[in-house]
Design a protein around this motif. Structure first.
Motif, short mmCIF file in Angstrom:
data_model
loop_
_atom_site.label_atom_id
_atom_site.label_comp_id
_atom_site.label_asym_id
_atom_site.label_seq_id
_atom_site.Cartn_x
_atom_site.Cartn_y
_atom_site.Cartn_z
N LEU A 158 -3.70 -23.10 19.41
CA LEU A 158 -3.47 -22.41 18.19
C LEU A 158 -4.38 -23.22 17.04
O LEU A 158 -4.88 -22.56 16.17
CB LEU A 158 -2.18 -22.35 17.91
N THR A 159 -4.34 -24.60 17.15
CA THR A 159 -4.89 -25.40 16.23
C THR A 159 -6.53 -25.14 16.09
O THR A 159 -7.12 -24.98 15.02
CB THR A 159 -4.61 -26.72 16.32
N ALA A 160 -7.13 -25.09 17.24
CA ALA A 160 -8.42 -24.98 17.70
C ALA A 160 -8.95 -23.66 16.76
O ALA A 160 -9.81 -23.70 16.40
CB ALA A 160 -8.90 -24.86 19.17
N PHE A 161 -7.96 -22.41 17.16
CA PHE A 161 -8.47 -21.14 16.81
C PHE A 161 -8.25 -21.09 15.09
O PHE A 161 -9.29 -20.78 14.64
CB PHE A 161 -7.40 -20.10 17.61
N ARG A 162 -7.34 -21.79 14.74
CA ARG A 162 -7.29 -21.65 13.17
C ARG A 162 -8.33 -22.61 12.52
O ARG A 162 -8.83 -22.12 11.50
CB ARG A 162 -5.88 -22.21 12.75
N ILE A 163 -8.79 -23.57 13.16
CA ILE A 163 -9.78 -24.32 12.67
C ILE A 163 -11.00 -23.60 12.39
O ILE A 163 -11.97 -23.41 11.66
CB ILE A 163 -9.95 -25.65 13.35
N LEU A 194 8.08 -10.08 19.10
CA LEU A 194 7.12 -11.35 19.48
C LEU A 194 5.77 -10.81 19.97
O LEU A 194 5.40 -10.46 20.83
CB LEU A 194 7.93 -12.18 20.39
N GLU A 195 4.77 -11.67 19.36
CA GLU A 195 3.38 -11.47 19.80
C GLU A 195 2.75 -12.72 20.26
O GLU A 195 3.20 -13.92 19.58
CB GLU A 195 2.72 -10.88 18.61
N PRO A 196 1.93 -13.05 21.19
CA PRO A 196 1.45 -14.40 21.57
C PRO A 196 0.56 -15.04 20.20
O PRO A 196 -0.02 -14.16 19.50
CB PRO A 196 0.44 -14.13 22.62
N ALA A 197 0.85 -16.26 20.15
CA ALA A 197 0.04 -16.76 19.00
C ALA A 197 -1.55 -16.87 19.24
O ALA A 197 -1.77 -16.87 20.48
CB ALA A 197 0.46 -18.31 18.98
N PRO A 198 -2.28 -16.75 18.34
CA PRO A 198 -3.61 -16.72 18.42
C PRO A 198 -4.30 -17.94 19.23
O PRO A 198 -3.62 -19.05 19.42
CB PRO A 198 -4.25 -16.82 17.02
N SER A 199 -5.21 -17.71 20.13
CA SER A 199 -5.86 -19.05 20.72
C SER A 199 -7.48 -18.65 21.03
O SER A 199 -7.81 -17.79 20.55
CB SER A 199 -5.24 -18.71 22.15
N LEU A 200 -7.97 -19.59 21.62
CA LEU A 200 -9.51 -19.83 21.61
C LEU A 200 -10.02 -18.44 22.57
O LEU A 200 -11.14 -18.25 22.30
CB LEU A 200 -10.18 -20.97 22.35
N ALA A 201 -9.19 -17.83 23.41
CA ALA A 201 -9.49 -16.82 23.98
C ALA A 201 -9.89 -15.51 23.12
O ALA A 201 -10.41 -14.53 23.72
CB ALA A 201 -8.33 -16.29 25.14
N GLN A 202 -9.33 -15.62 21.81
CA GLN A 202 -9.62 -14.46 21.06
C GLN A 202 -10.83 -14.60 20.18
O GLN A 202 -10.95 -13.97 19.15
CB GLN A 202 -8.46 -14.01 20.13
N LEU A 203 -11.65 -15.83 20.42
CA LEU A 203 -12.81 -15.91 19.48
C LEU A 203 -13.50 -14.65 19.66
O LEU A 203 -14.32 -14.66 18.39
CB LEU A 203 -13.44 -17.43 19.94
N PRO A 204 -14.04 -14.24 20.89
CA PRO A 204 -14.96 -13.11 20.82
C PRO A 204 -14.49 -12.16 19.90
O PRO A 204 -15.32 -11.50 19.26
CB PRO A 204 -14.96 -12.88 22.36
#
Length: 424
Positions: free
Chosen positions: A300-305, A260-270
């Motif tokens: 997650l939604t914000a990151f995917r967009i 299991l890995e954490p779902a992508p988030s806005l913290a991964q934008l950089p």
């Protein structure tokens, strides 16, 4: 008709025959209860004949309940007028008729027939019966027996109506359960398709851009081409890893040992910006306001967009830069992805002056093509709009006279049910 239907009809007919025979047999002893001093003319014969007529009419109680009840009432009134003592034995045919009438008709019809029968029978008894009979025998007893029959029939009808309603609700619940299951399956399939599209499209676009750049630089700038190929290896490895994780989650979703890995988030934008920088697209991230605690689904939604919008910029826009602006408010966040100025850069991020193309053009692309303009009818913008709507937000995309093409999403901090306007 099936065997079960014939059996059901046979059982009902059998019950009717048993009741009719019982009512007819009861008329004989019933006619003999009358004291000899008050015995009517003809003895027991008139009572038995009238009982036979009333019992014969009971065979049509299913198809003609009102007519059957009327015939039984007339016979009961005639028996009363002849001077027989009213007992449950003599009133058995009319009691059965009232019971079946109440069970097969509405409550108003039952009440009219029951009250009318009591009035006619008791009224006739008070007028025609000998004075030696006490008034309770001529009024209270017959009224109680007749009303009891009507009440039992009404209770049977009410019970059957309740059971029918329960069965109807169960059937409706089963139908709606199946429809809800189909709806959930369709929604899950859409979500999976959207997730796969975002993962695959993002990495394939970057890989294509990096491969195109390396192909143009392999002869003139081999060192830079080698660096791009190294980034391409990392991009394809990341694509395979993400694709394997997504498909593996579908295949082994119930496996407790699955990684299991954490779902992508806005913290991964950089980190996402660094990946695009390797493909030649410079991404500038600006954050306004204090970042609150976001729901994982909204994050997650914000990151995917943002990922999909930047992928469209890298794929379609004749620019080497893009801007991501995140604005937080007490109730929602506004995510805006904007194209940079048209500086003539290629989709792959190749520097100006690479031979083989005019400035501002890309392989297979119309001059002046902007990010997302050709994707509006495709899955990119559709996917972004569906993601925004799924958490109760909305998304707009289009050209702006000041800064070119933009994608703007307004998302609530916590997911909520989308309104009908947002769903449209």
């Amino acid at each position: 008709m099936t065997i079960t239907t014939w059996r059901w009809v046979g059982n009902h007919r059998r019950n009717t025959v048993v009741i009719v025979i019982g009512a007819f047999v009861a008329s004989g002893p019933g006619s003999r209860i009358t004291p000899p001093a008050n015995a009517p003319i003809g003895g027991w014969v008139p009572a038995v004949v009238l009982a036979a007529i009333a019992c014969a009419a009971l065979f049509w109680h299913e198809s003609h309940p009102r007519t059957t009840a009327a015939v039984a009432i007339v016979c009961a009134v005639a028996v009363t007028a002849l001077g027989y003592l009213l007992t449950p034995l003599l009133l058995a045919p009319v009691m059965a008729a009232l019971y079946w009438l109440a069970a097969r008709t509405d409550r108003r019809t039952n009440l009219v027939f029951a009250v009318s029968t009591c009035v006619l029978v008791v009224g006739t008894a008070l007028v025609a019966d000998p004075a030696s009979y006490g008034w309770p025998l001529k009024s209270v007893g017959p009224t109680a027996w007749l009303l009891m029959s009507a009440a039992l029939g009404d209770a049977k009808r009410t019970k059957e109506g309740y059971l029918d309603a329960v069965r109807a609700r169960a059937e409706y619940a089963e139908r709606t359960r199946e429809a809800e299951a189909r709806r959930r399956v369709a929604a899950e399939r859409t979500r999976i398709a959207r997730e796969l599209h975002d993962v695959v499209a993002h990495h394939v676009t970057l890989a294509h851009a990096q491969a195109s750049t390396a192909a143009h630089l392999v002869r003139t700038r081999p060192d830079q081409a080698a660096q791009i190929l190294t980034s391409l290896t990392a991009t394809t490895s990341s694509a395979l890893r993400d694709l394997k994780a997504t498909v593996g989650l579908l295949r082994d979703g119930d496996d407790p040992d699955a990684p299991l890995e954490p779902a992508p988030s806005l913290a991964q934008l950089p980190e996402l910006a660094r990946v695009f920088a390797a493909a030649g697209l410079t991404v500038t991230i600006t954050t306004r306001g204090d970042p609150p605690s976001l729901s994982p689904v909204v994050d997650l939604t914000a990151f995917r967009i943002a990922q999909e919008a930047l992928t469209n910029v890298a794929k379609h826009a004749a620019t080497g830069s893009a801007y991501v602006d995140i604005t937080y408010s007490p109730s929602d966040l506004t995510l805006k992805i904007i194209n940079g100025a048209d500086d003539g850069r290629r989709r792959s991020g190749r520097p100006d002056g690479v031979p083989g193309e005019k400035a501002g053009e890309r392989p297979g692309e119309r001059p002046g093509h902007r990010a997302g303009e050709g994707a509006d009818g495709g899955f990119g913008l559709i996917s972004m709009r569906e993601r925004a709507s799924s958490v109760g937000g909305h998304l707009e995309a289009g050209s702006h006279p000041e800064f070119g093409f933009h994608v703007t999403a307004v998302l609530p901090l916590q997911p909520r049910k989308p309104t009908k306007t947002e769903q449209r």
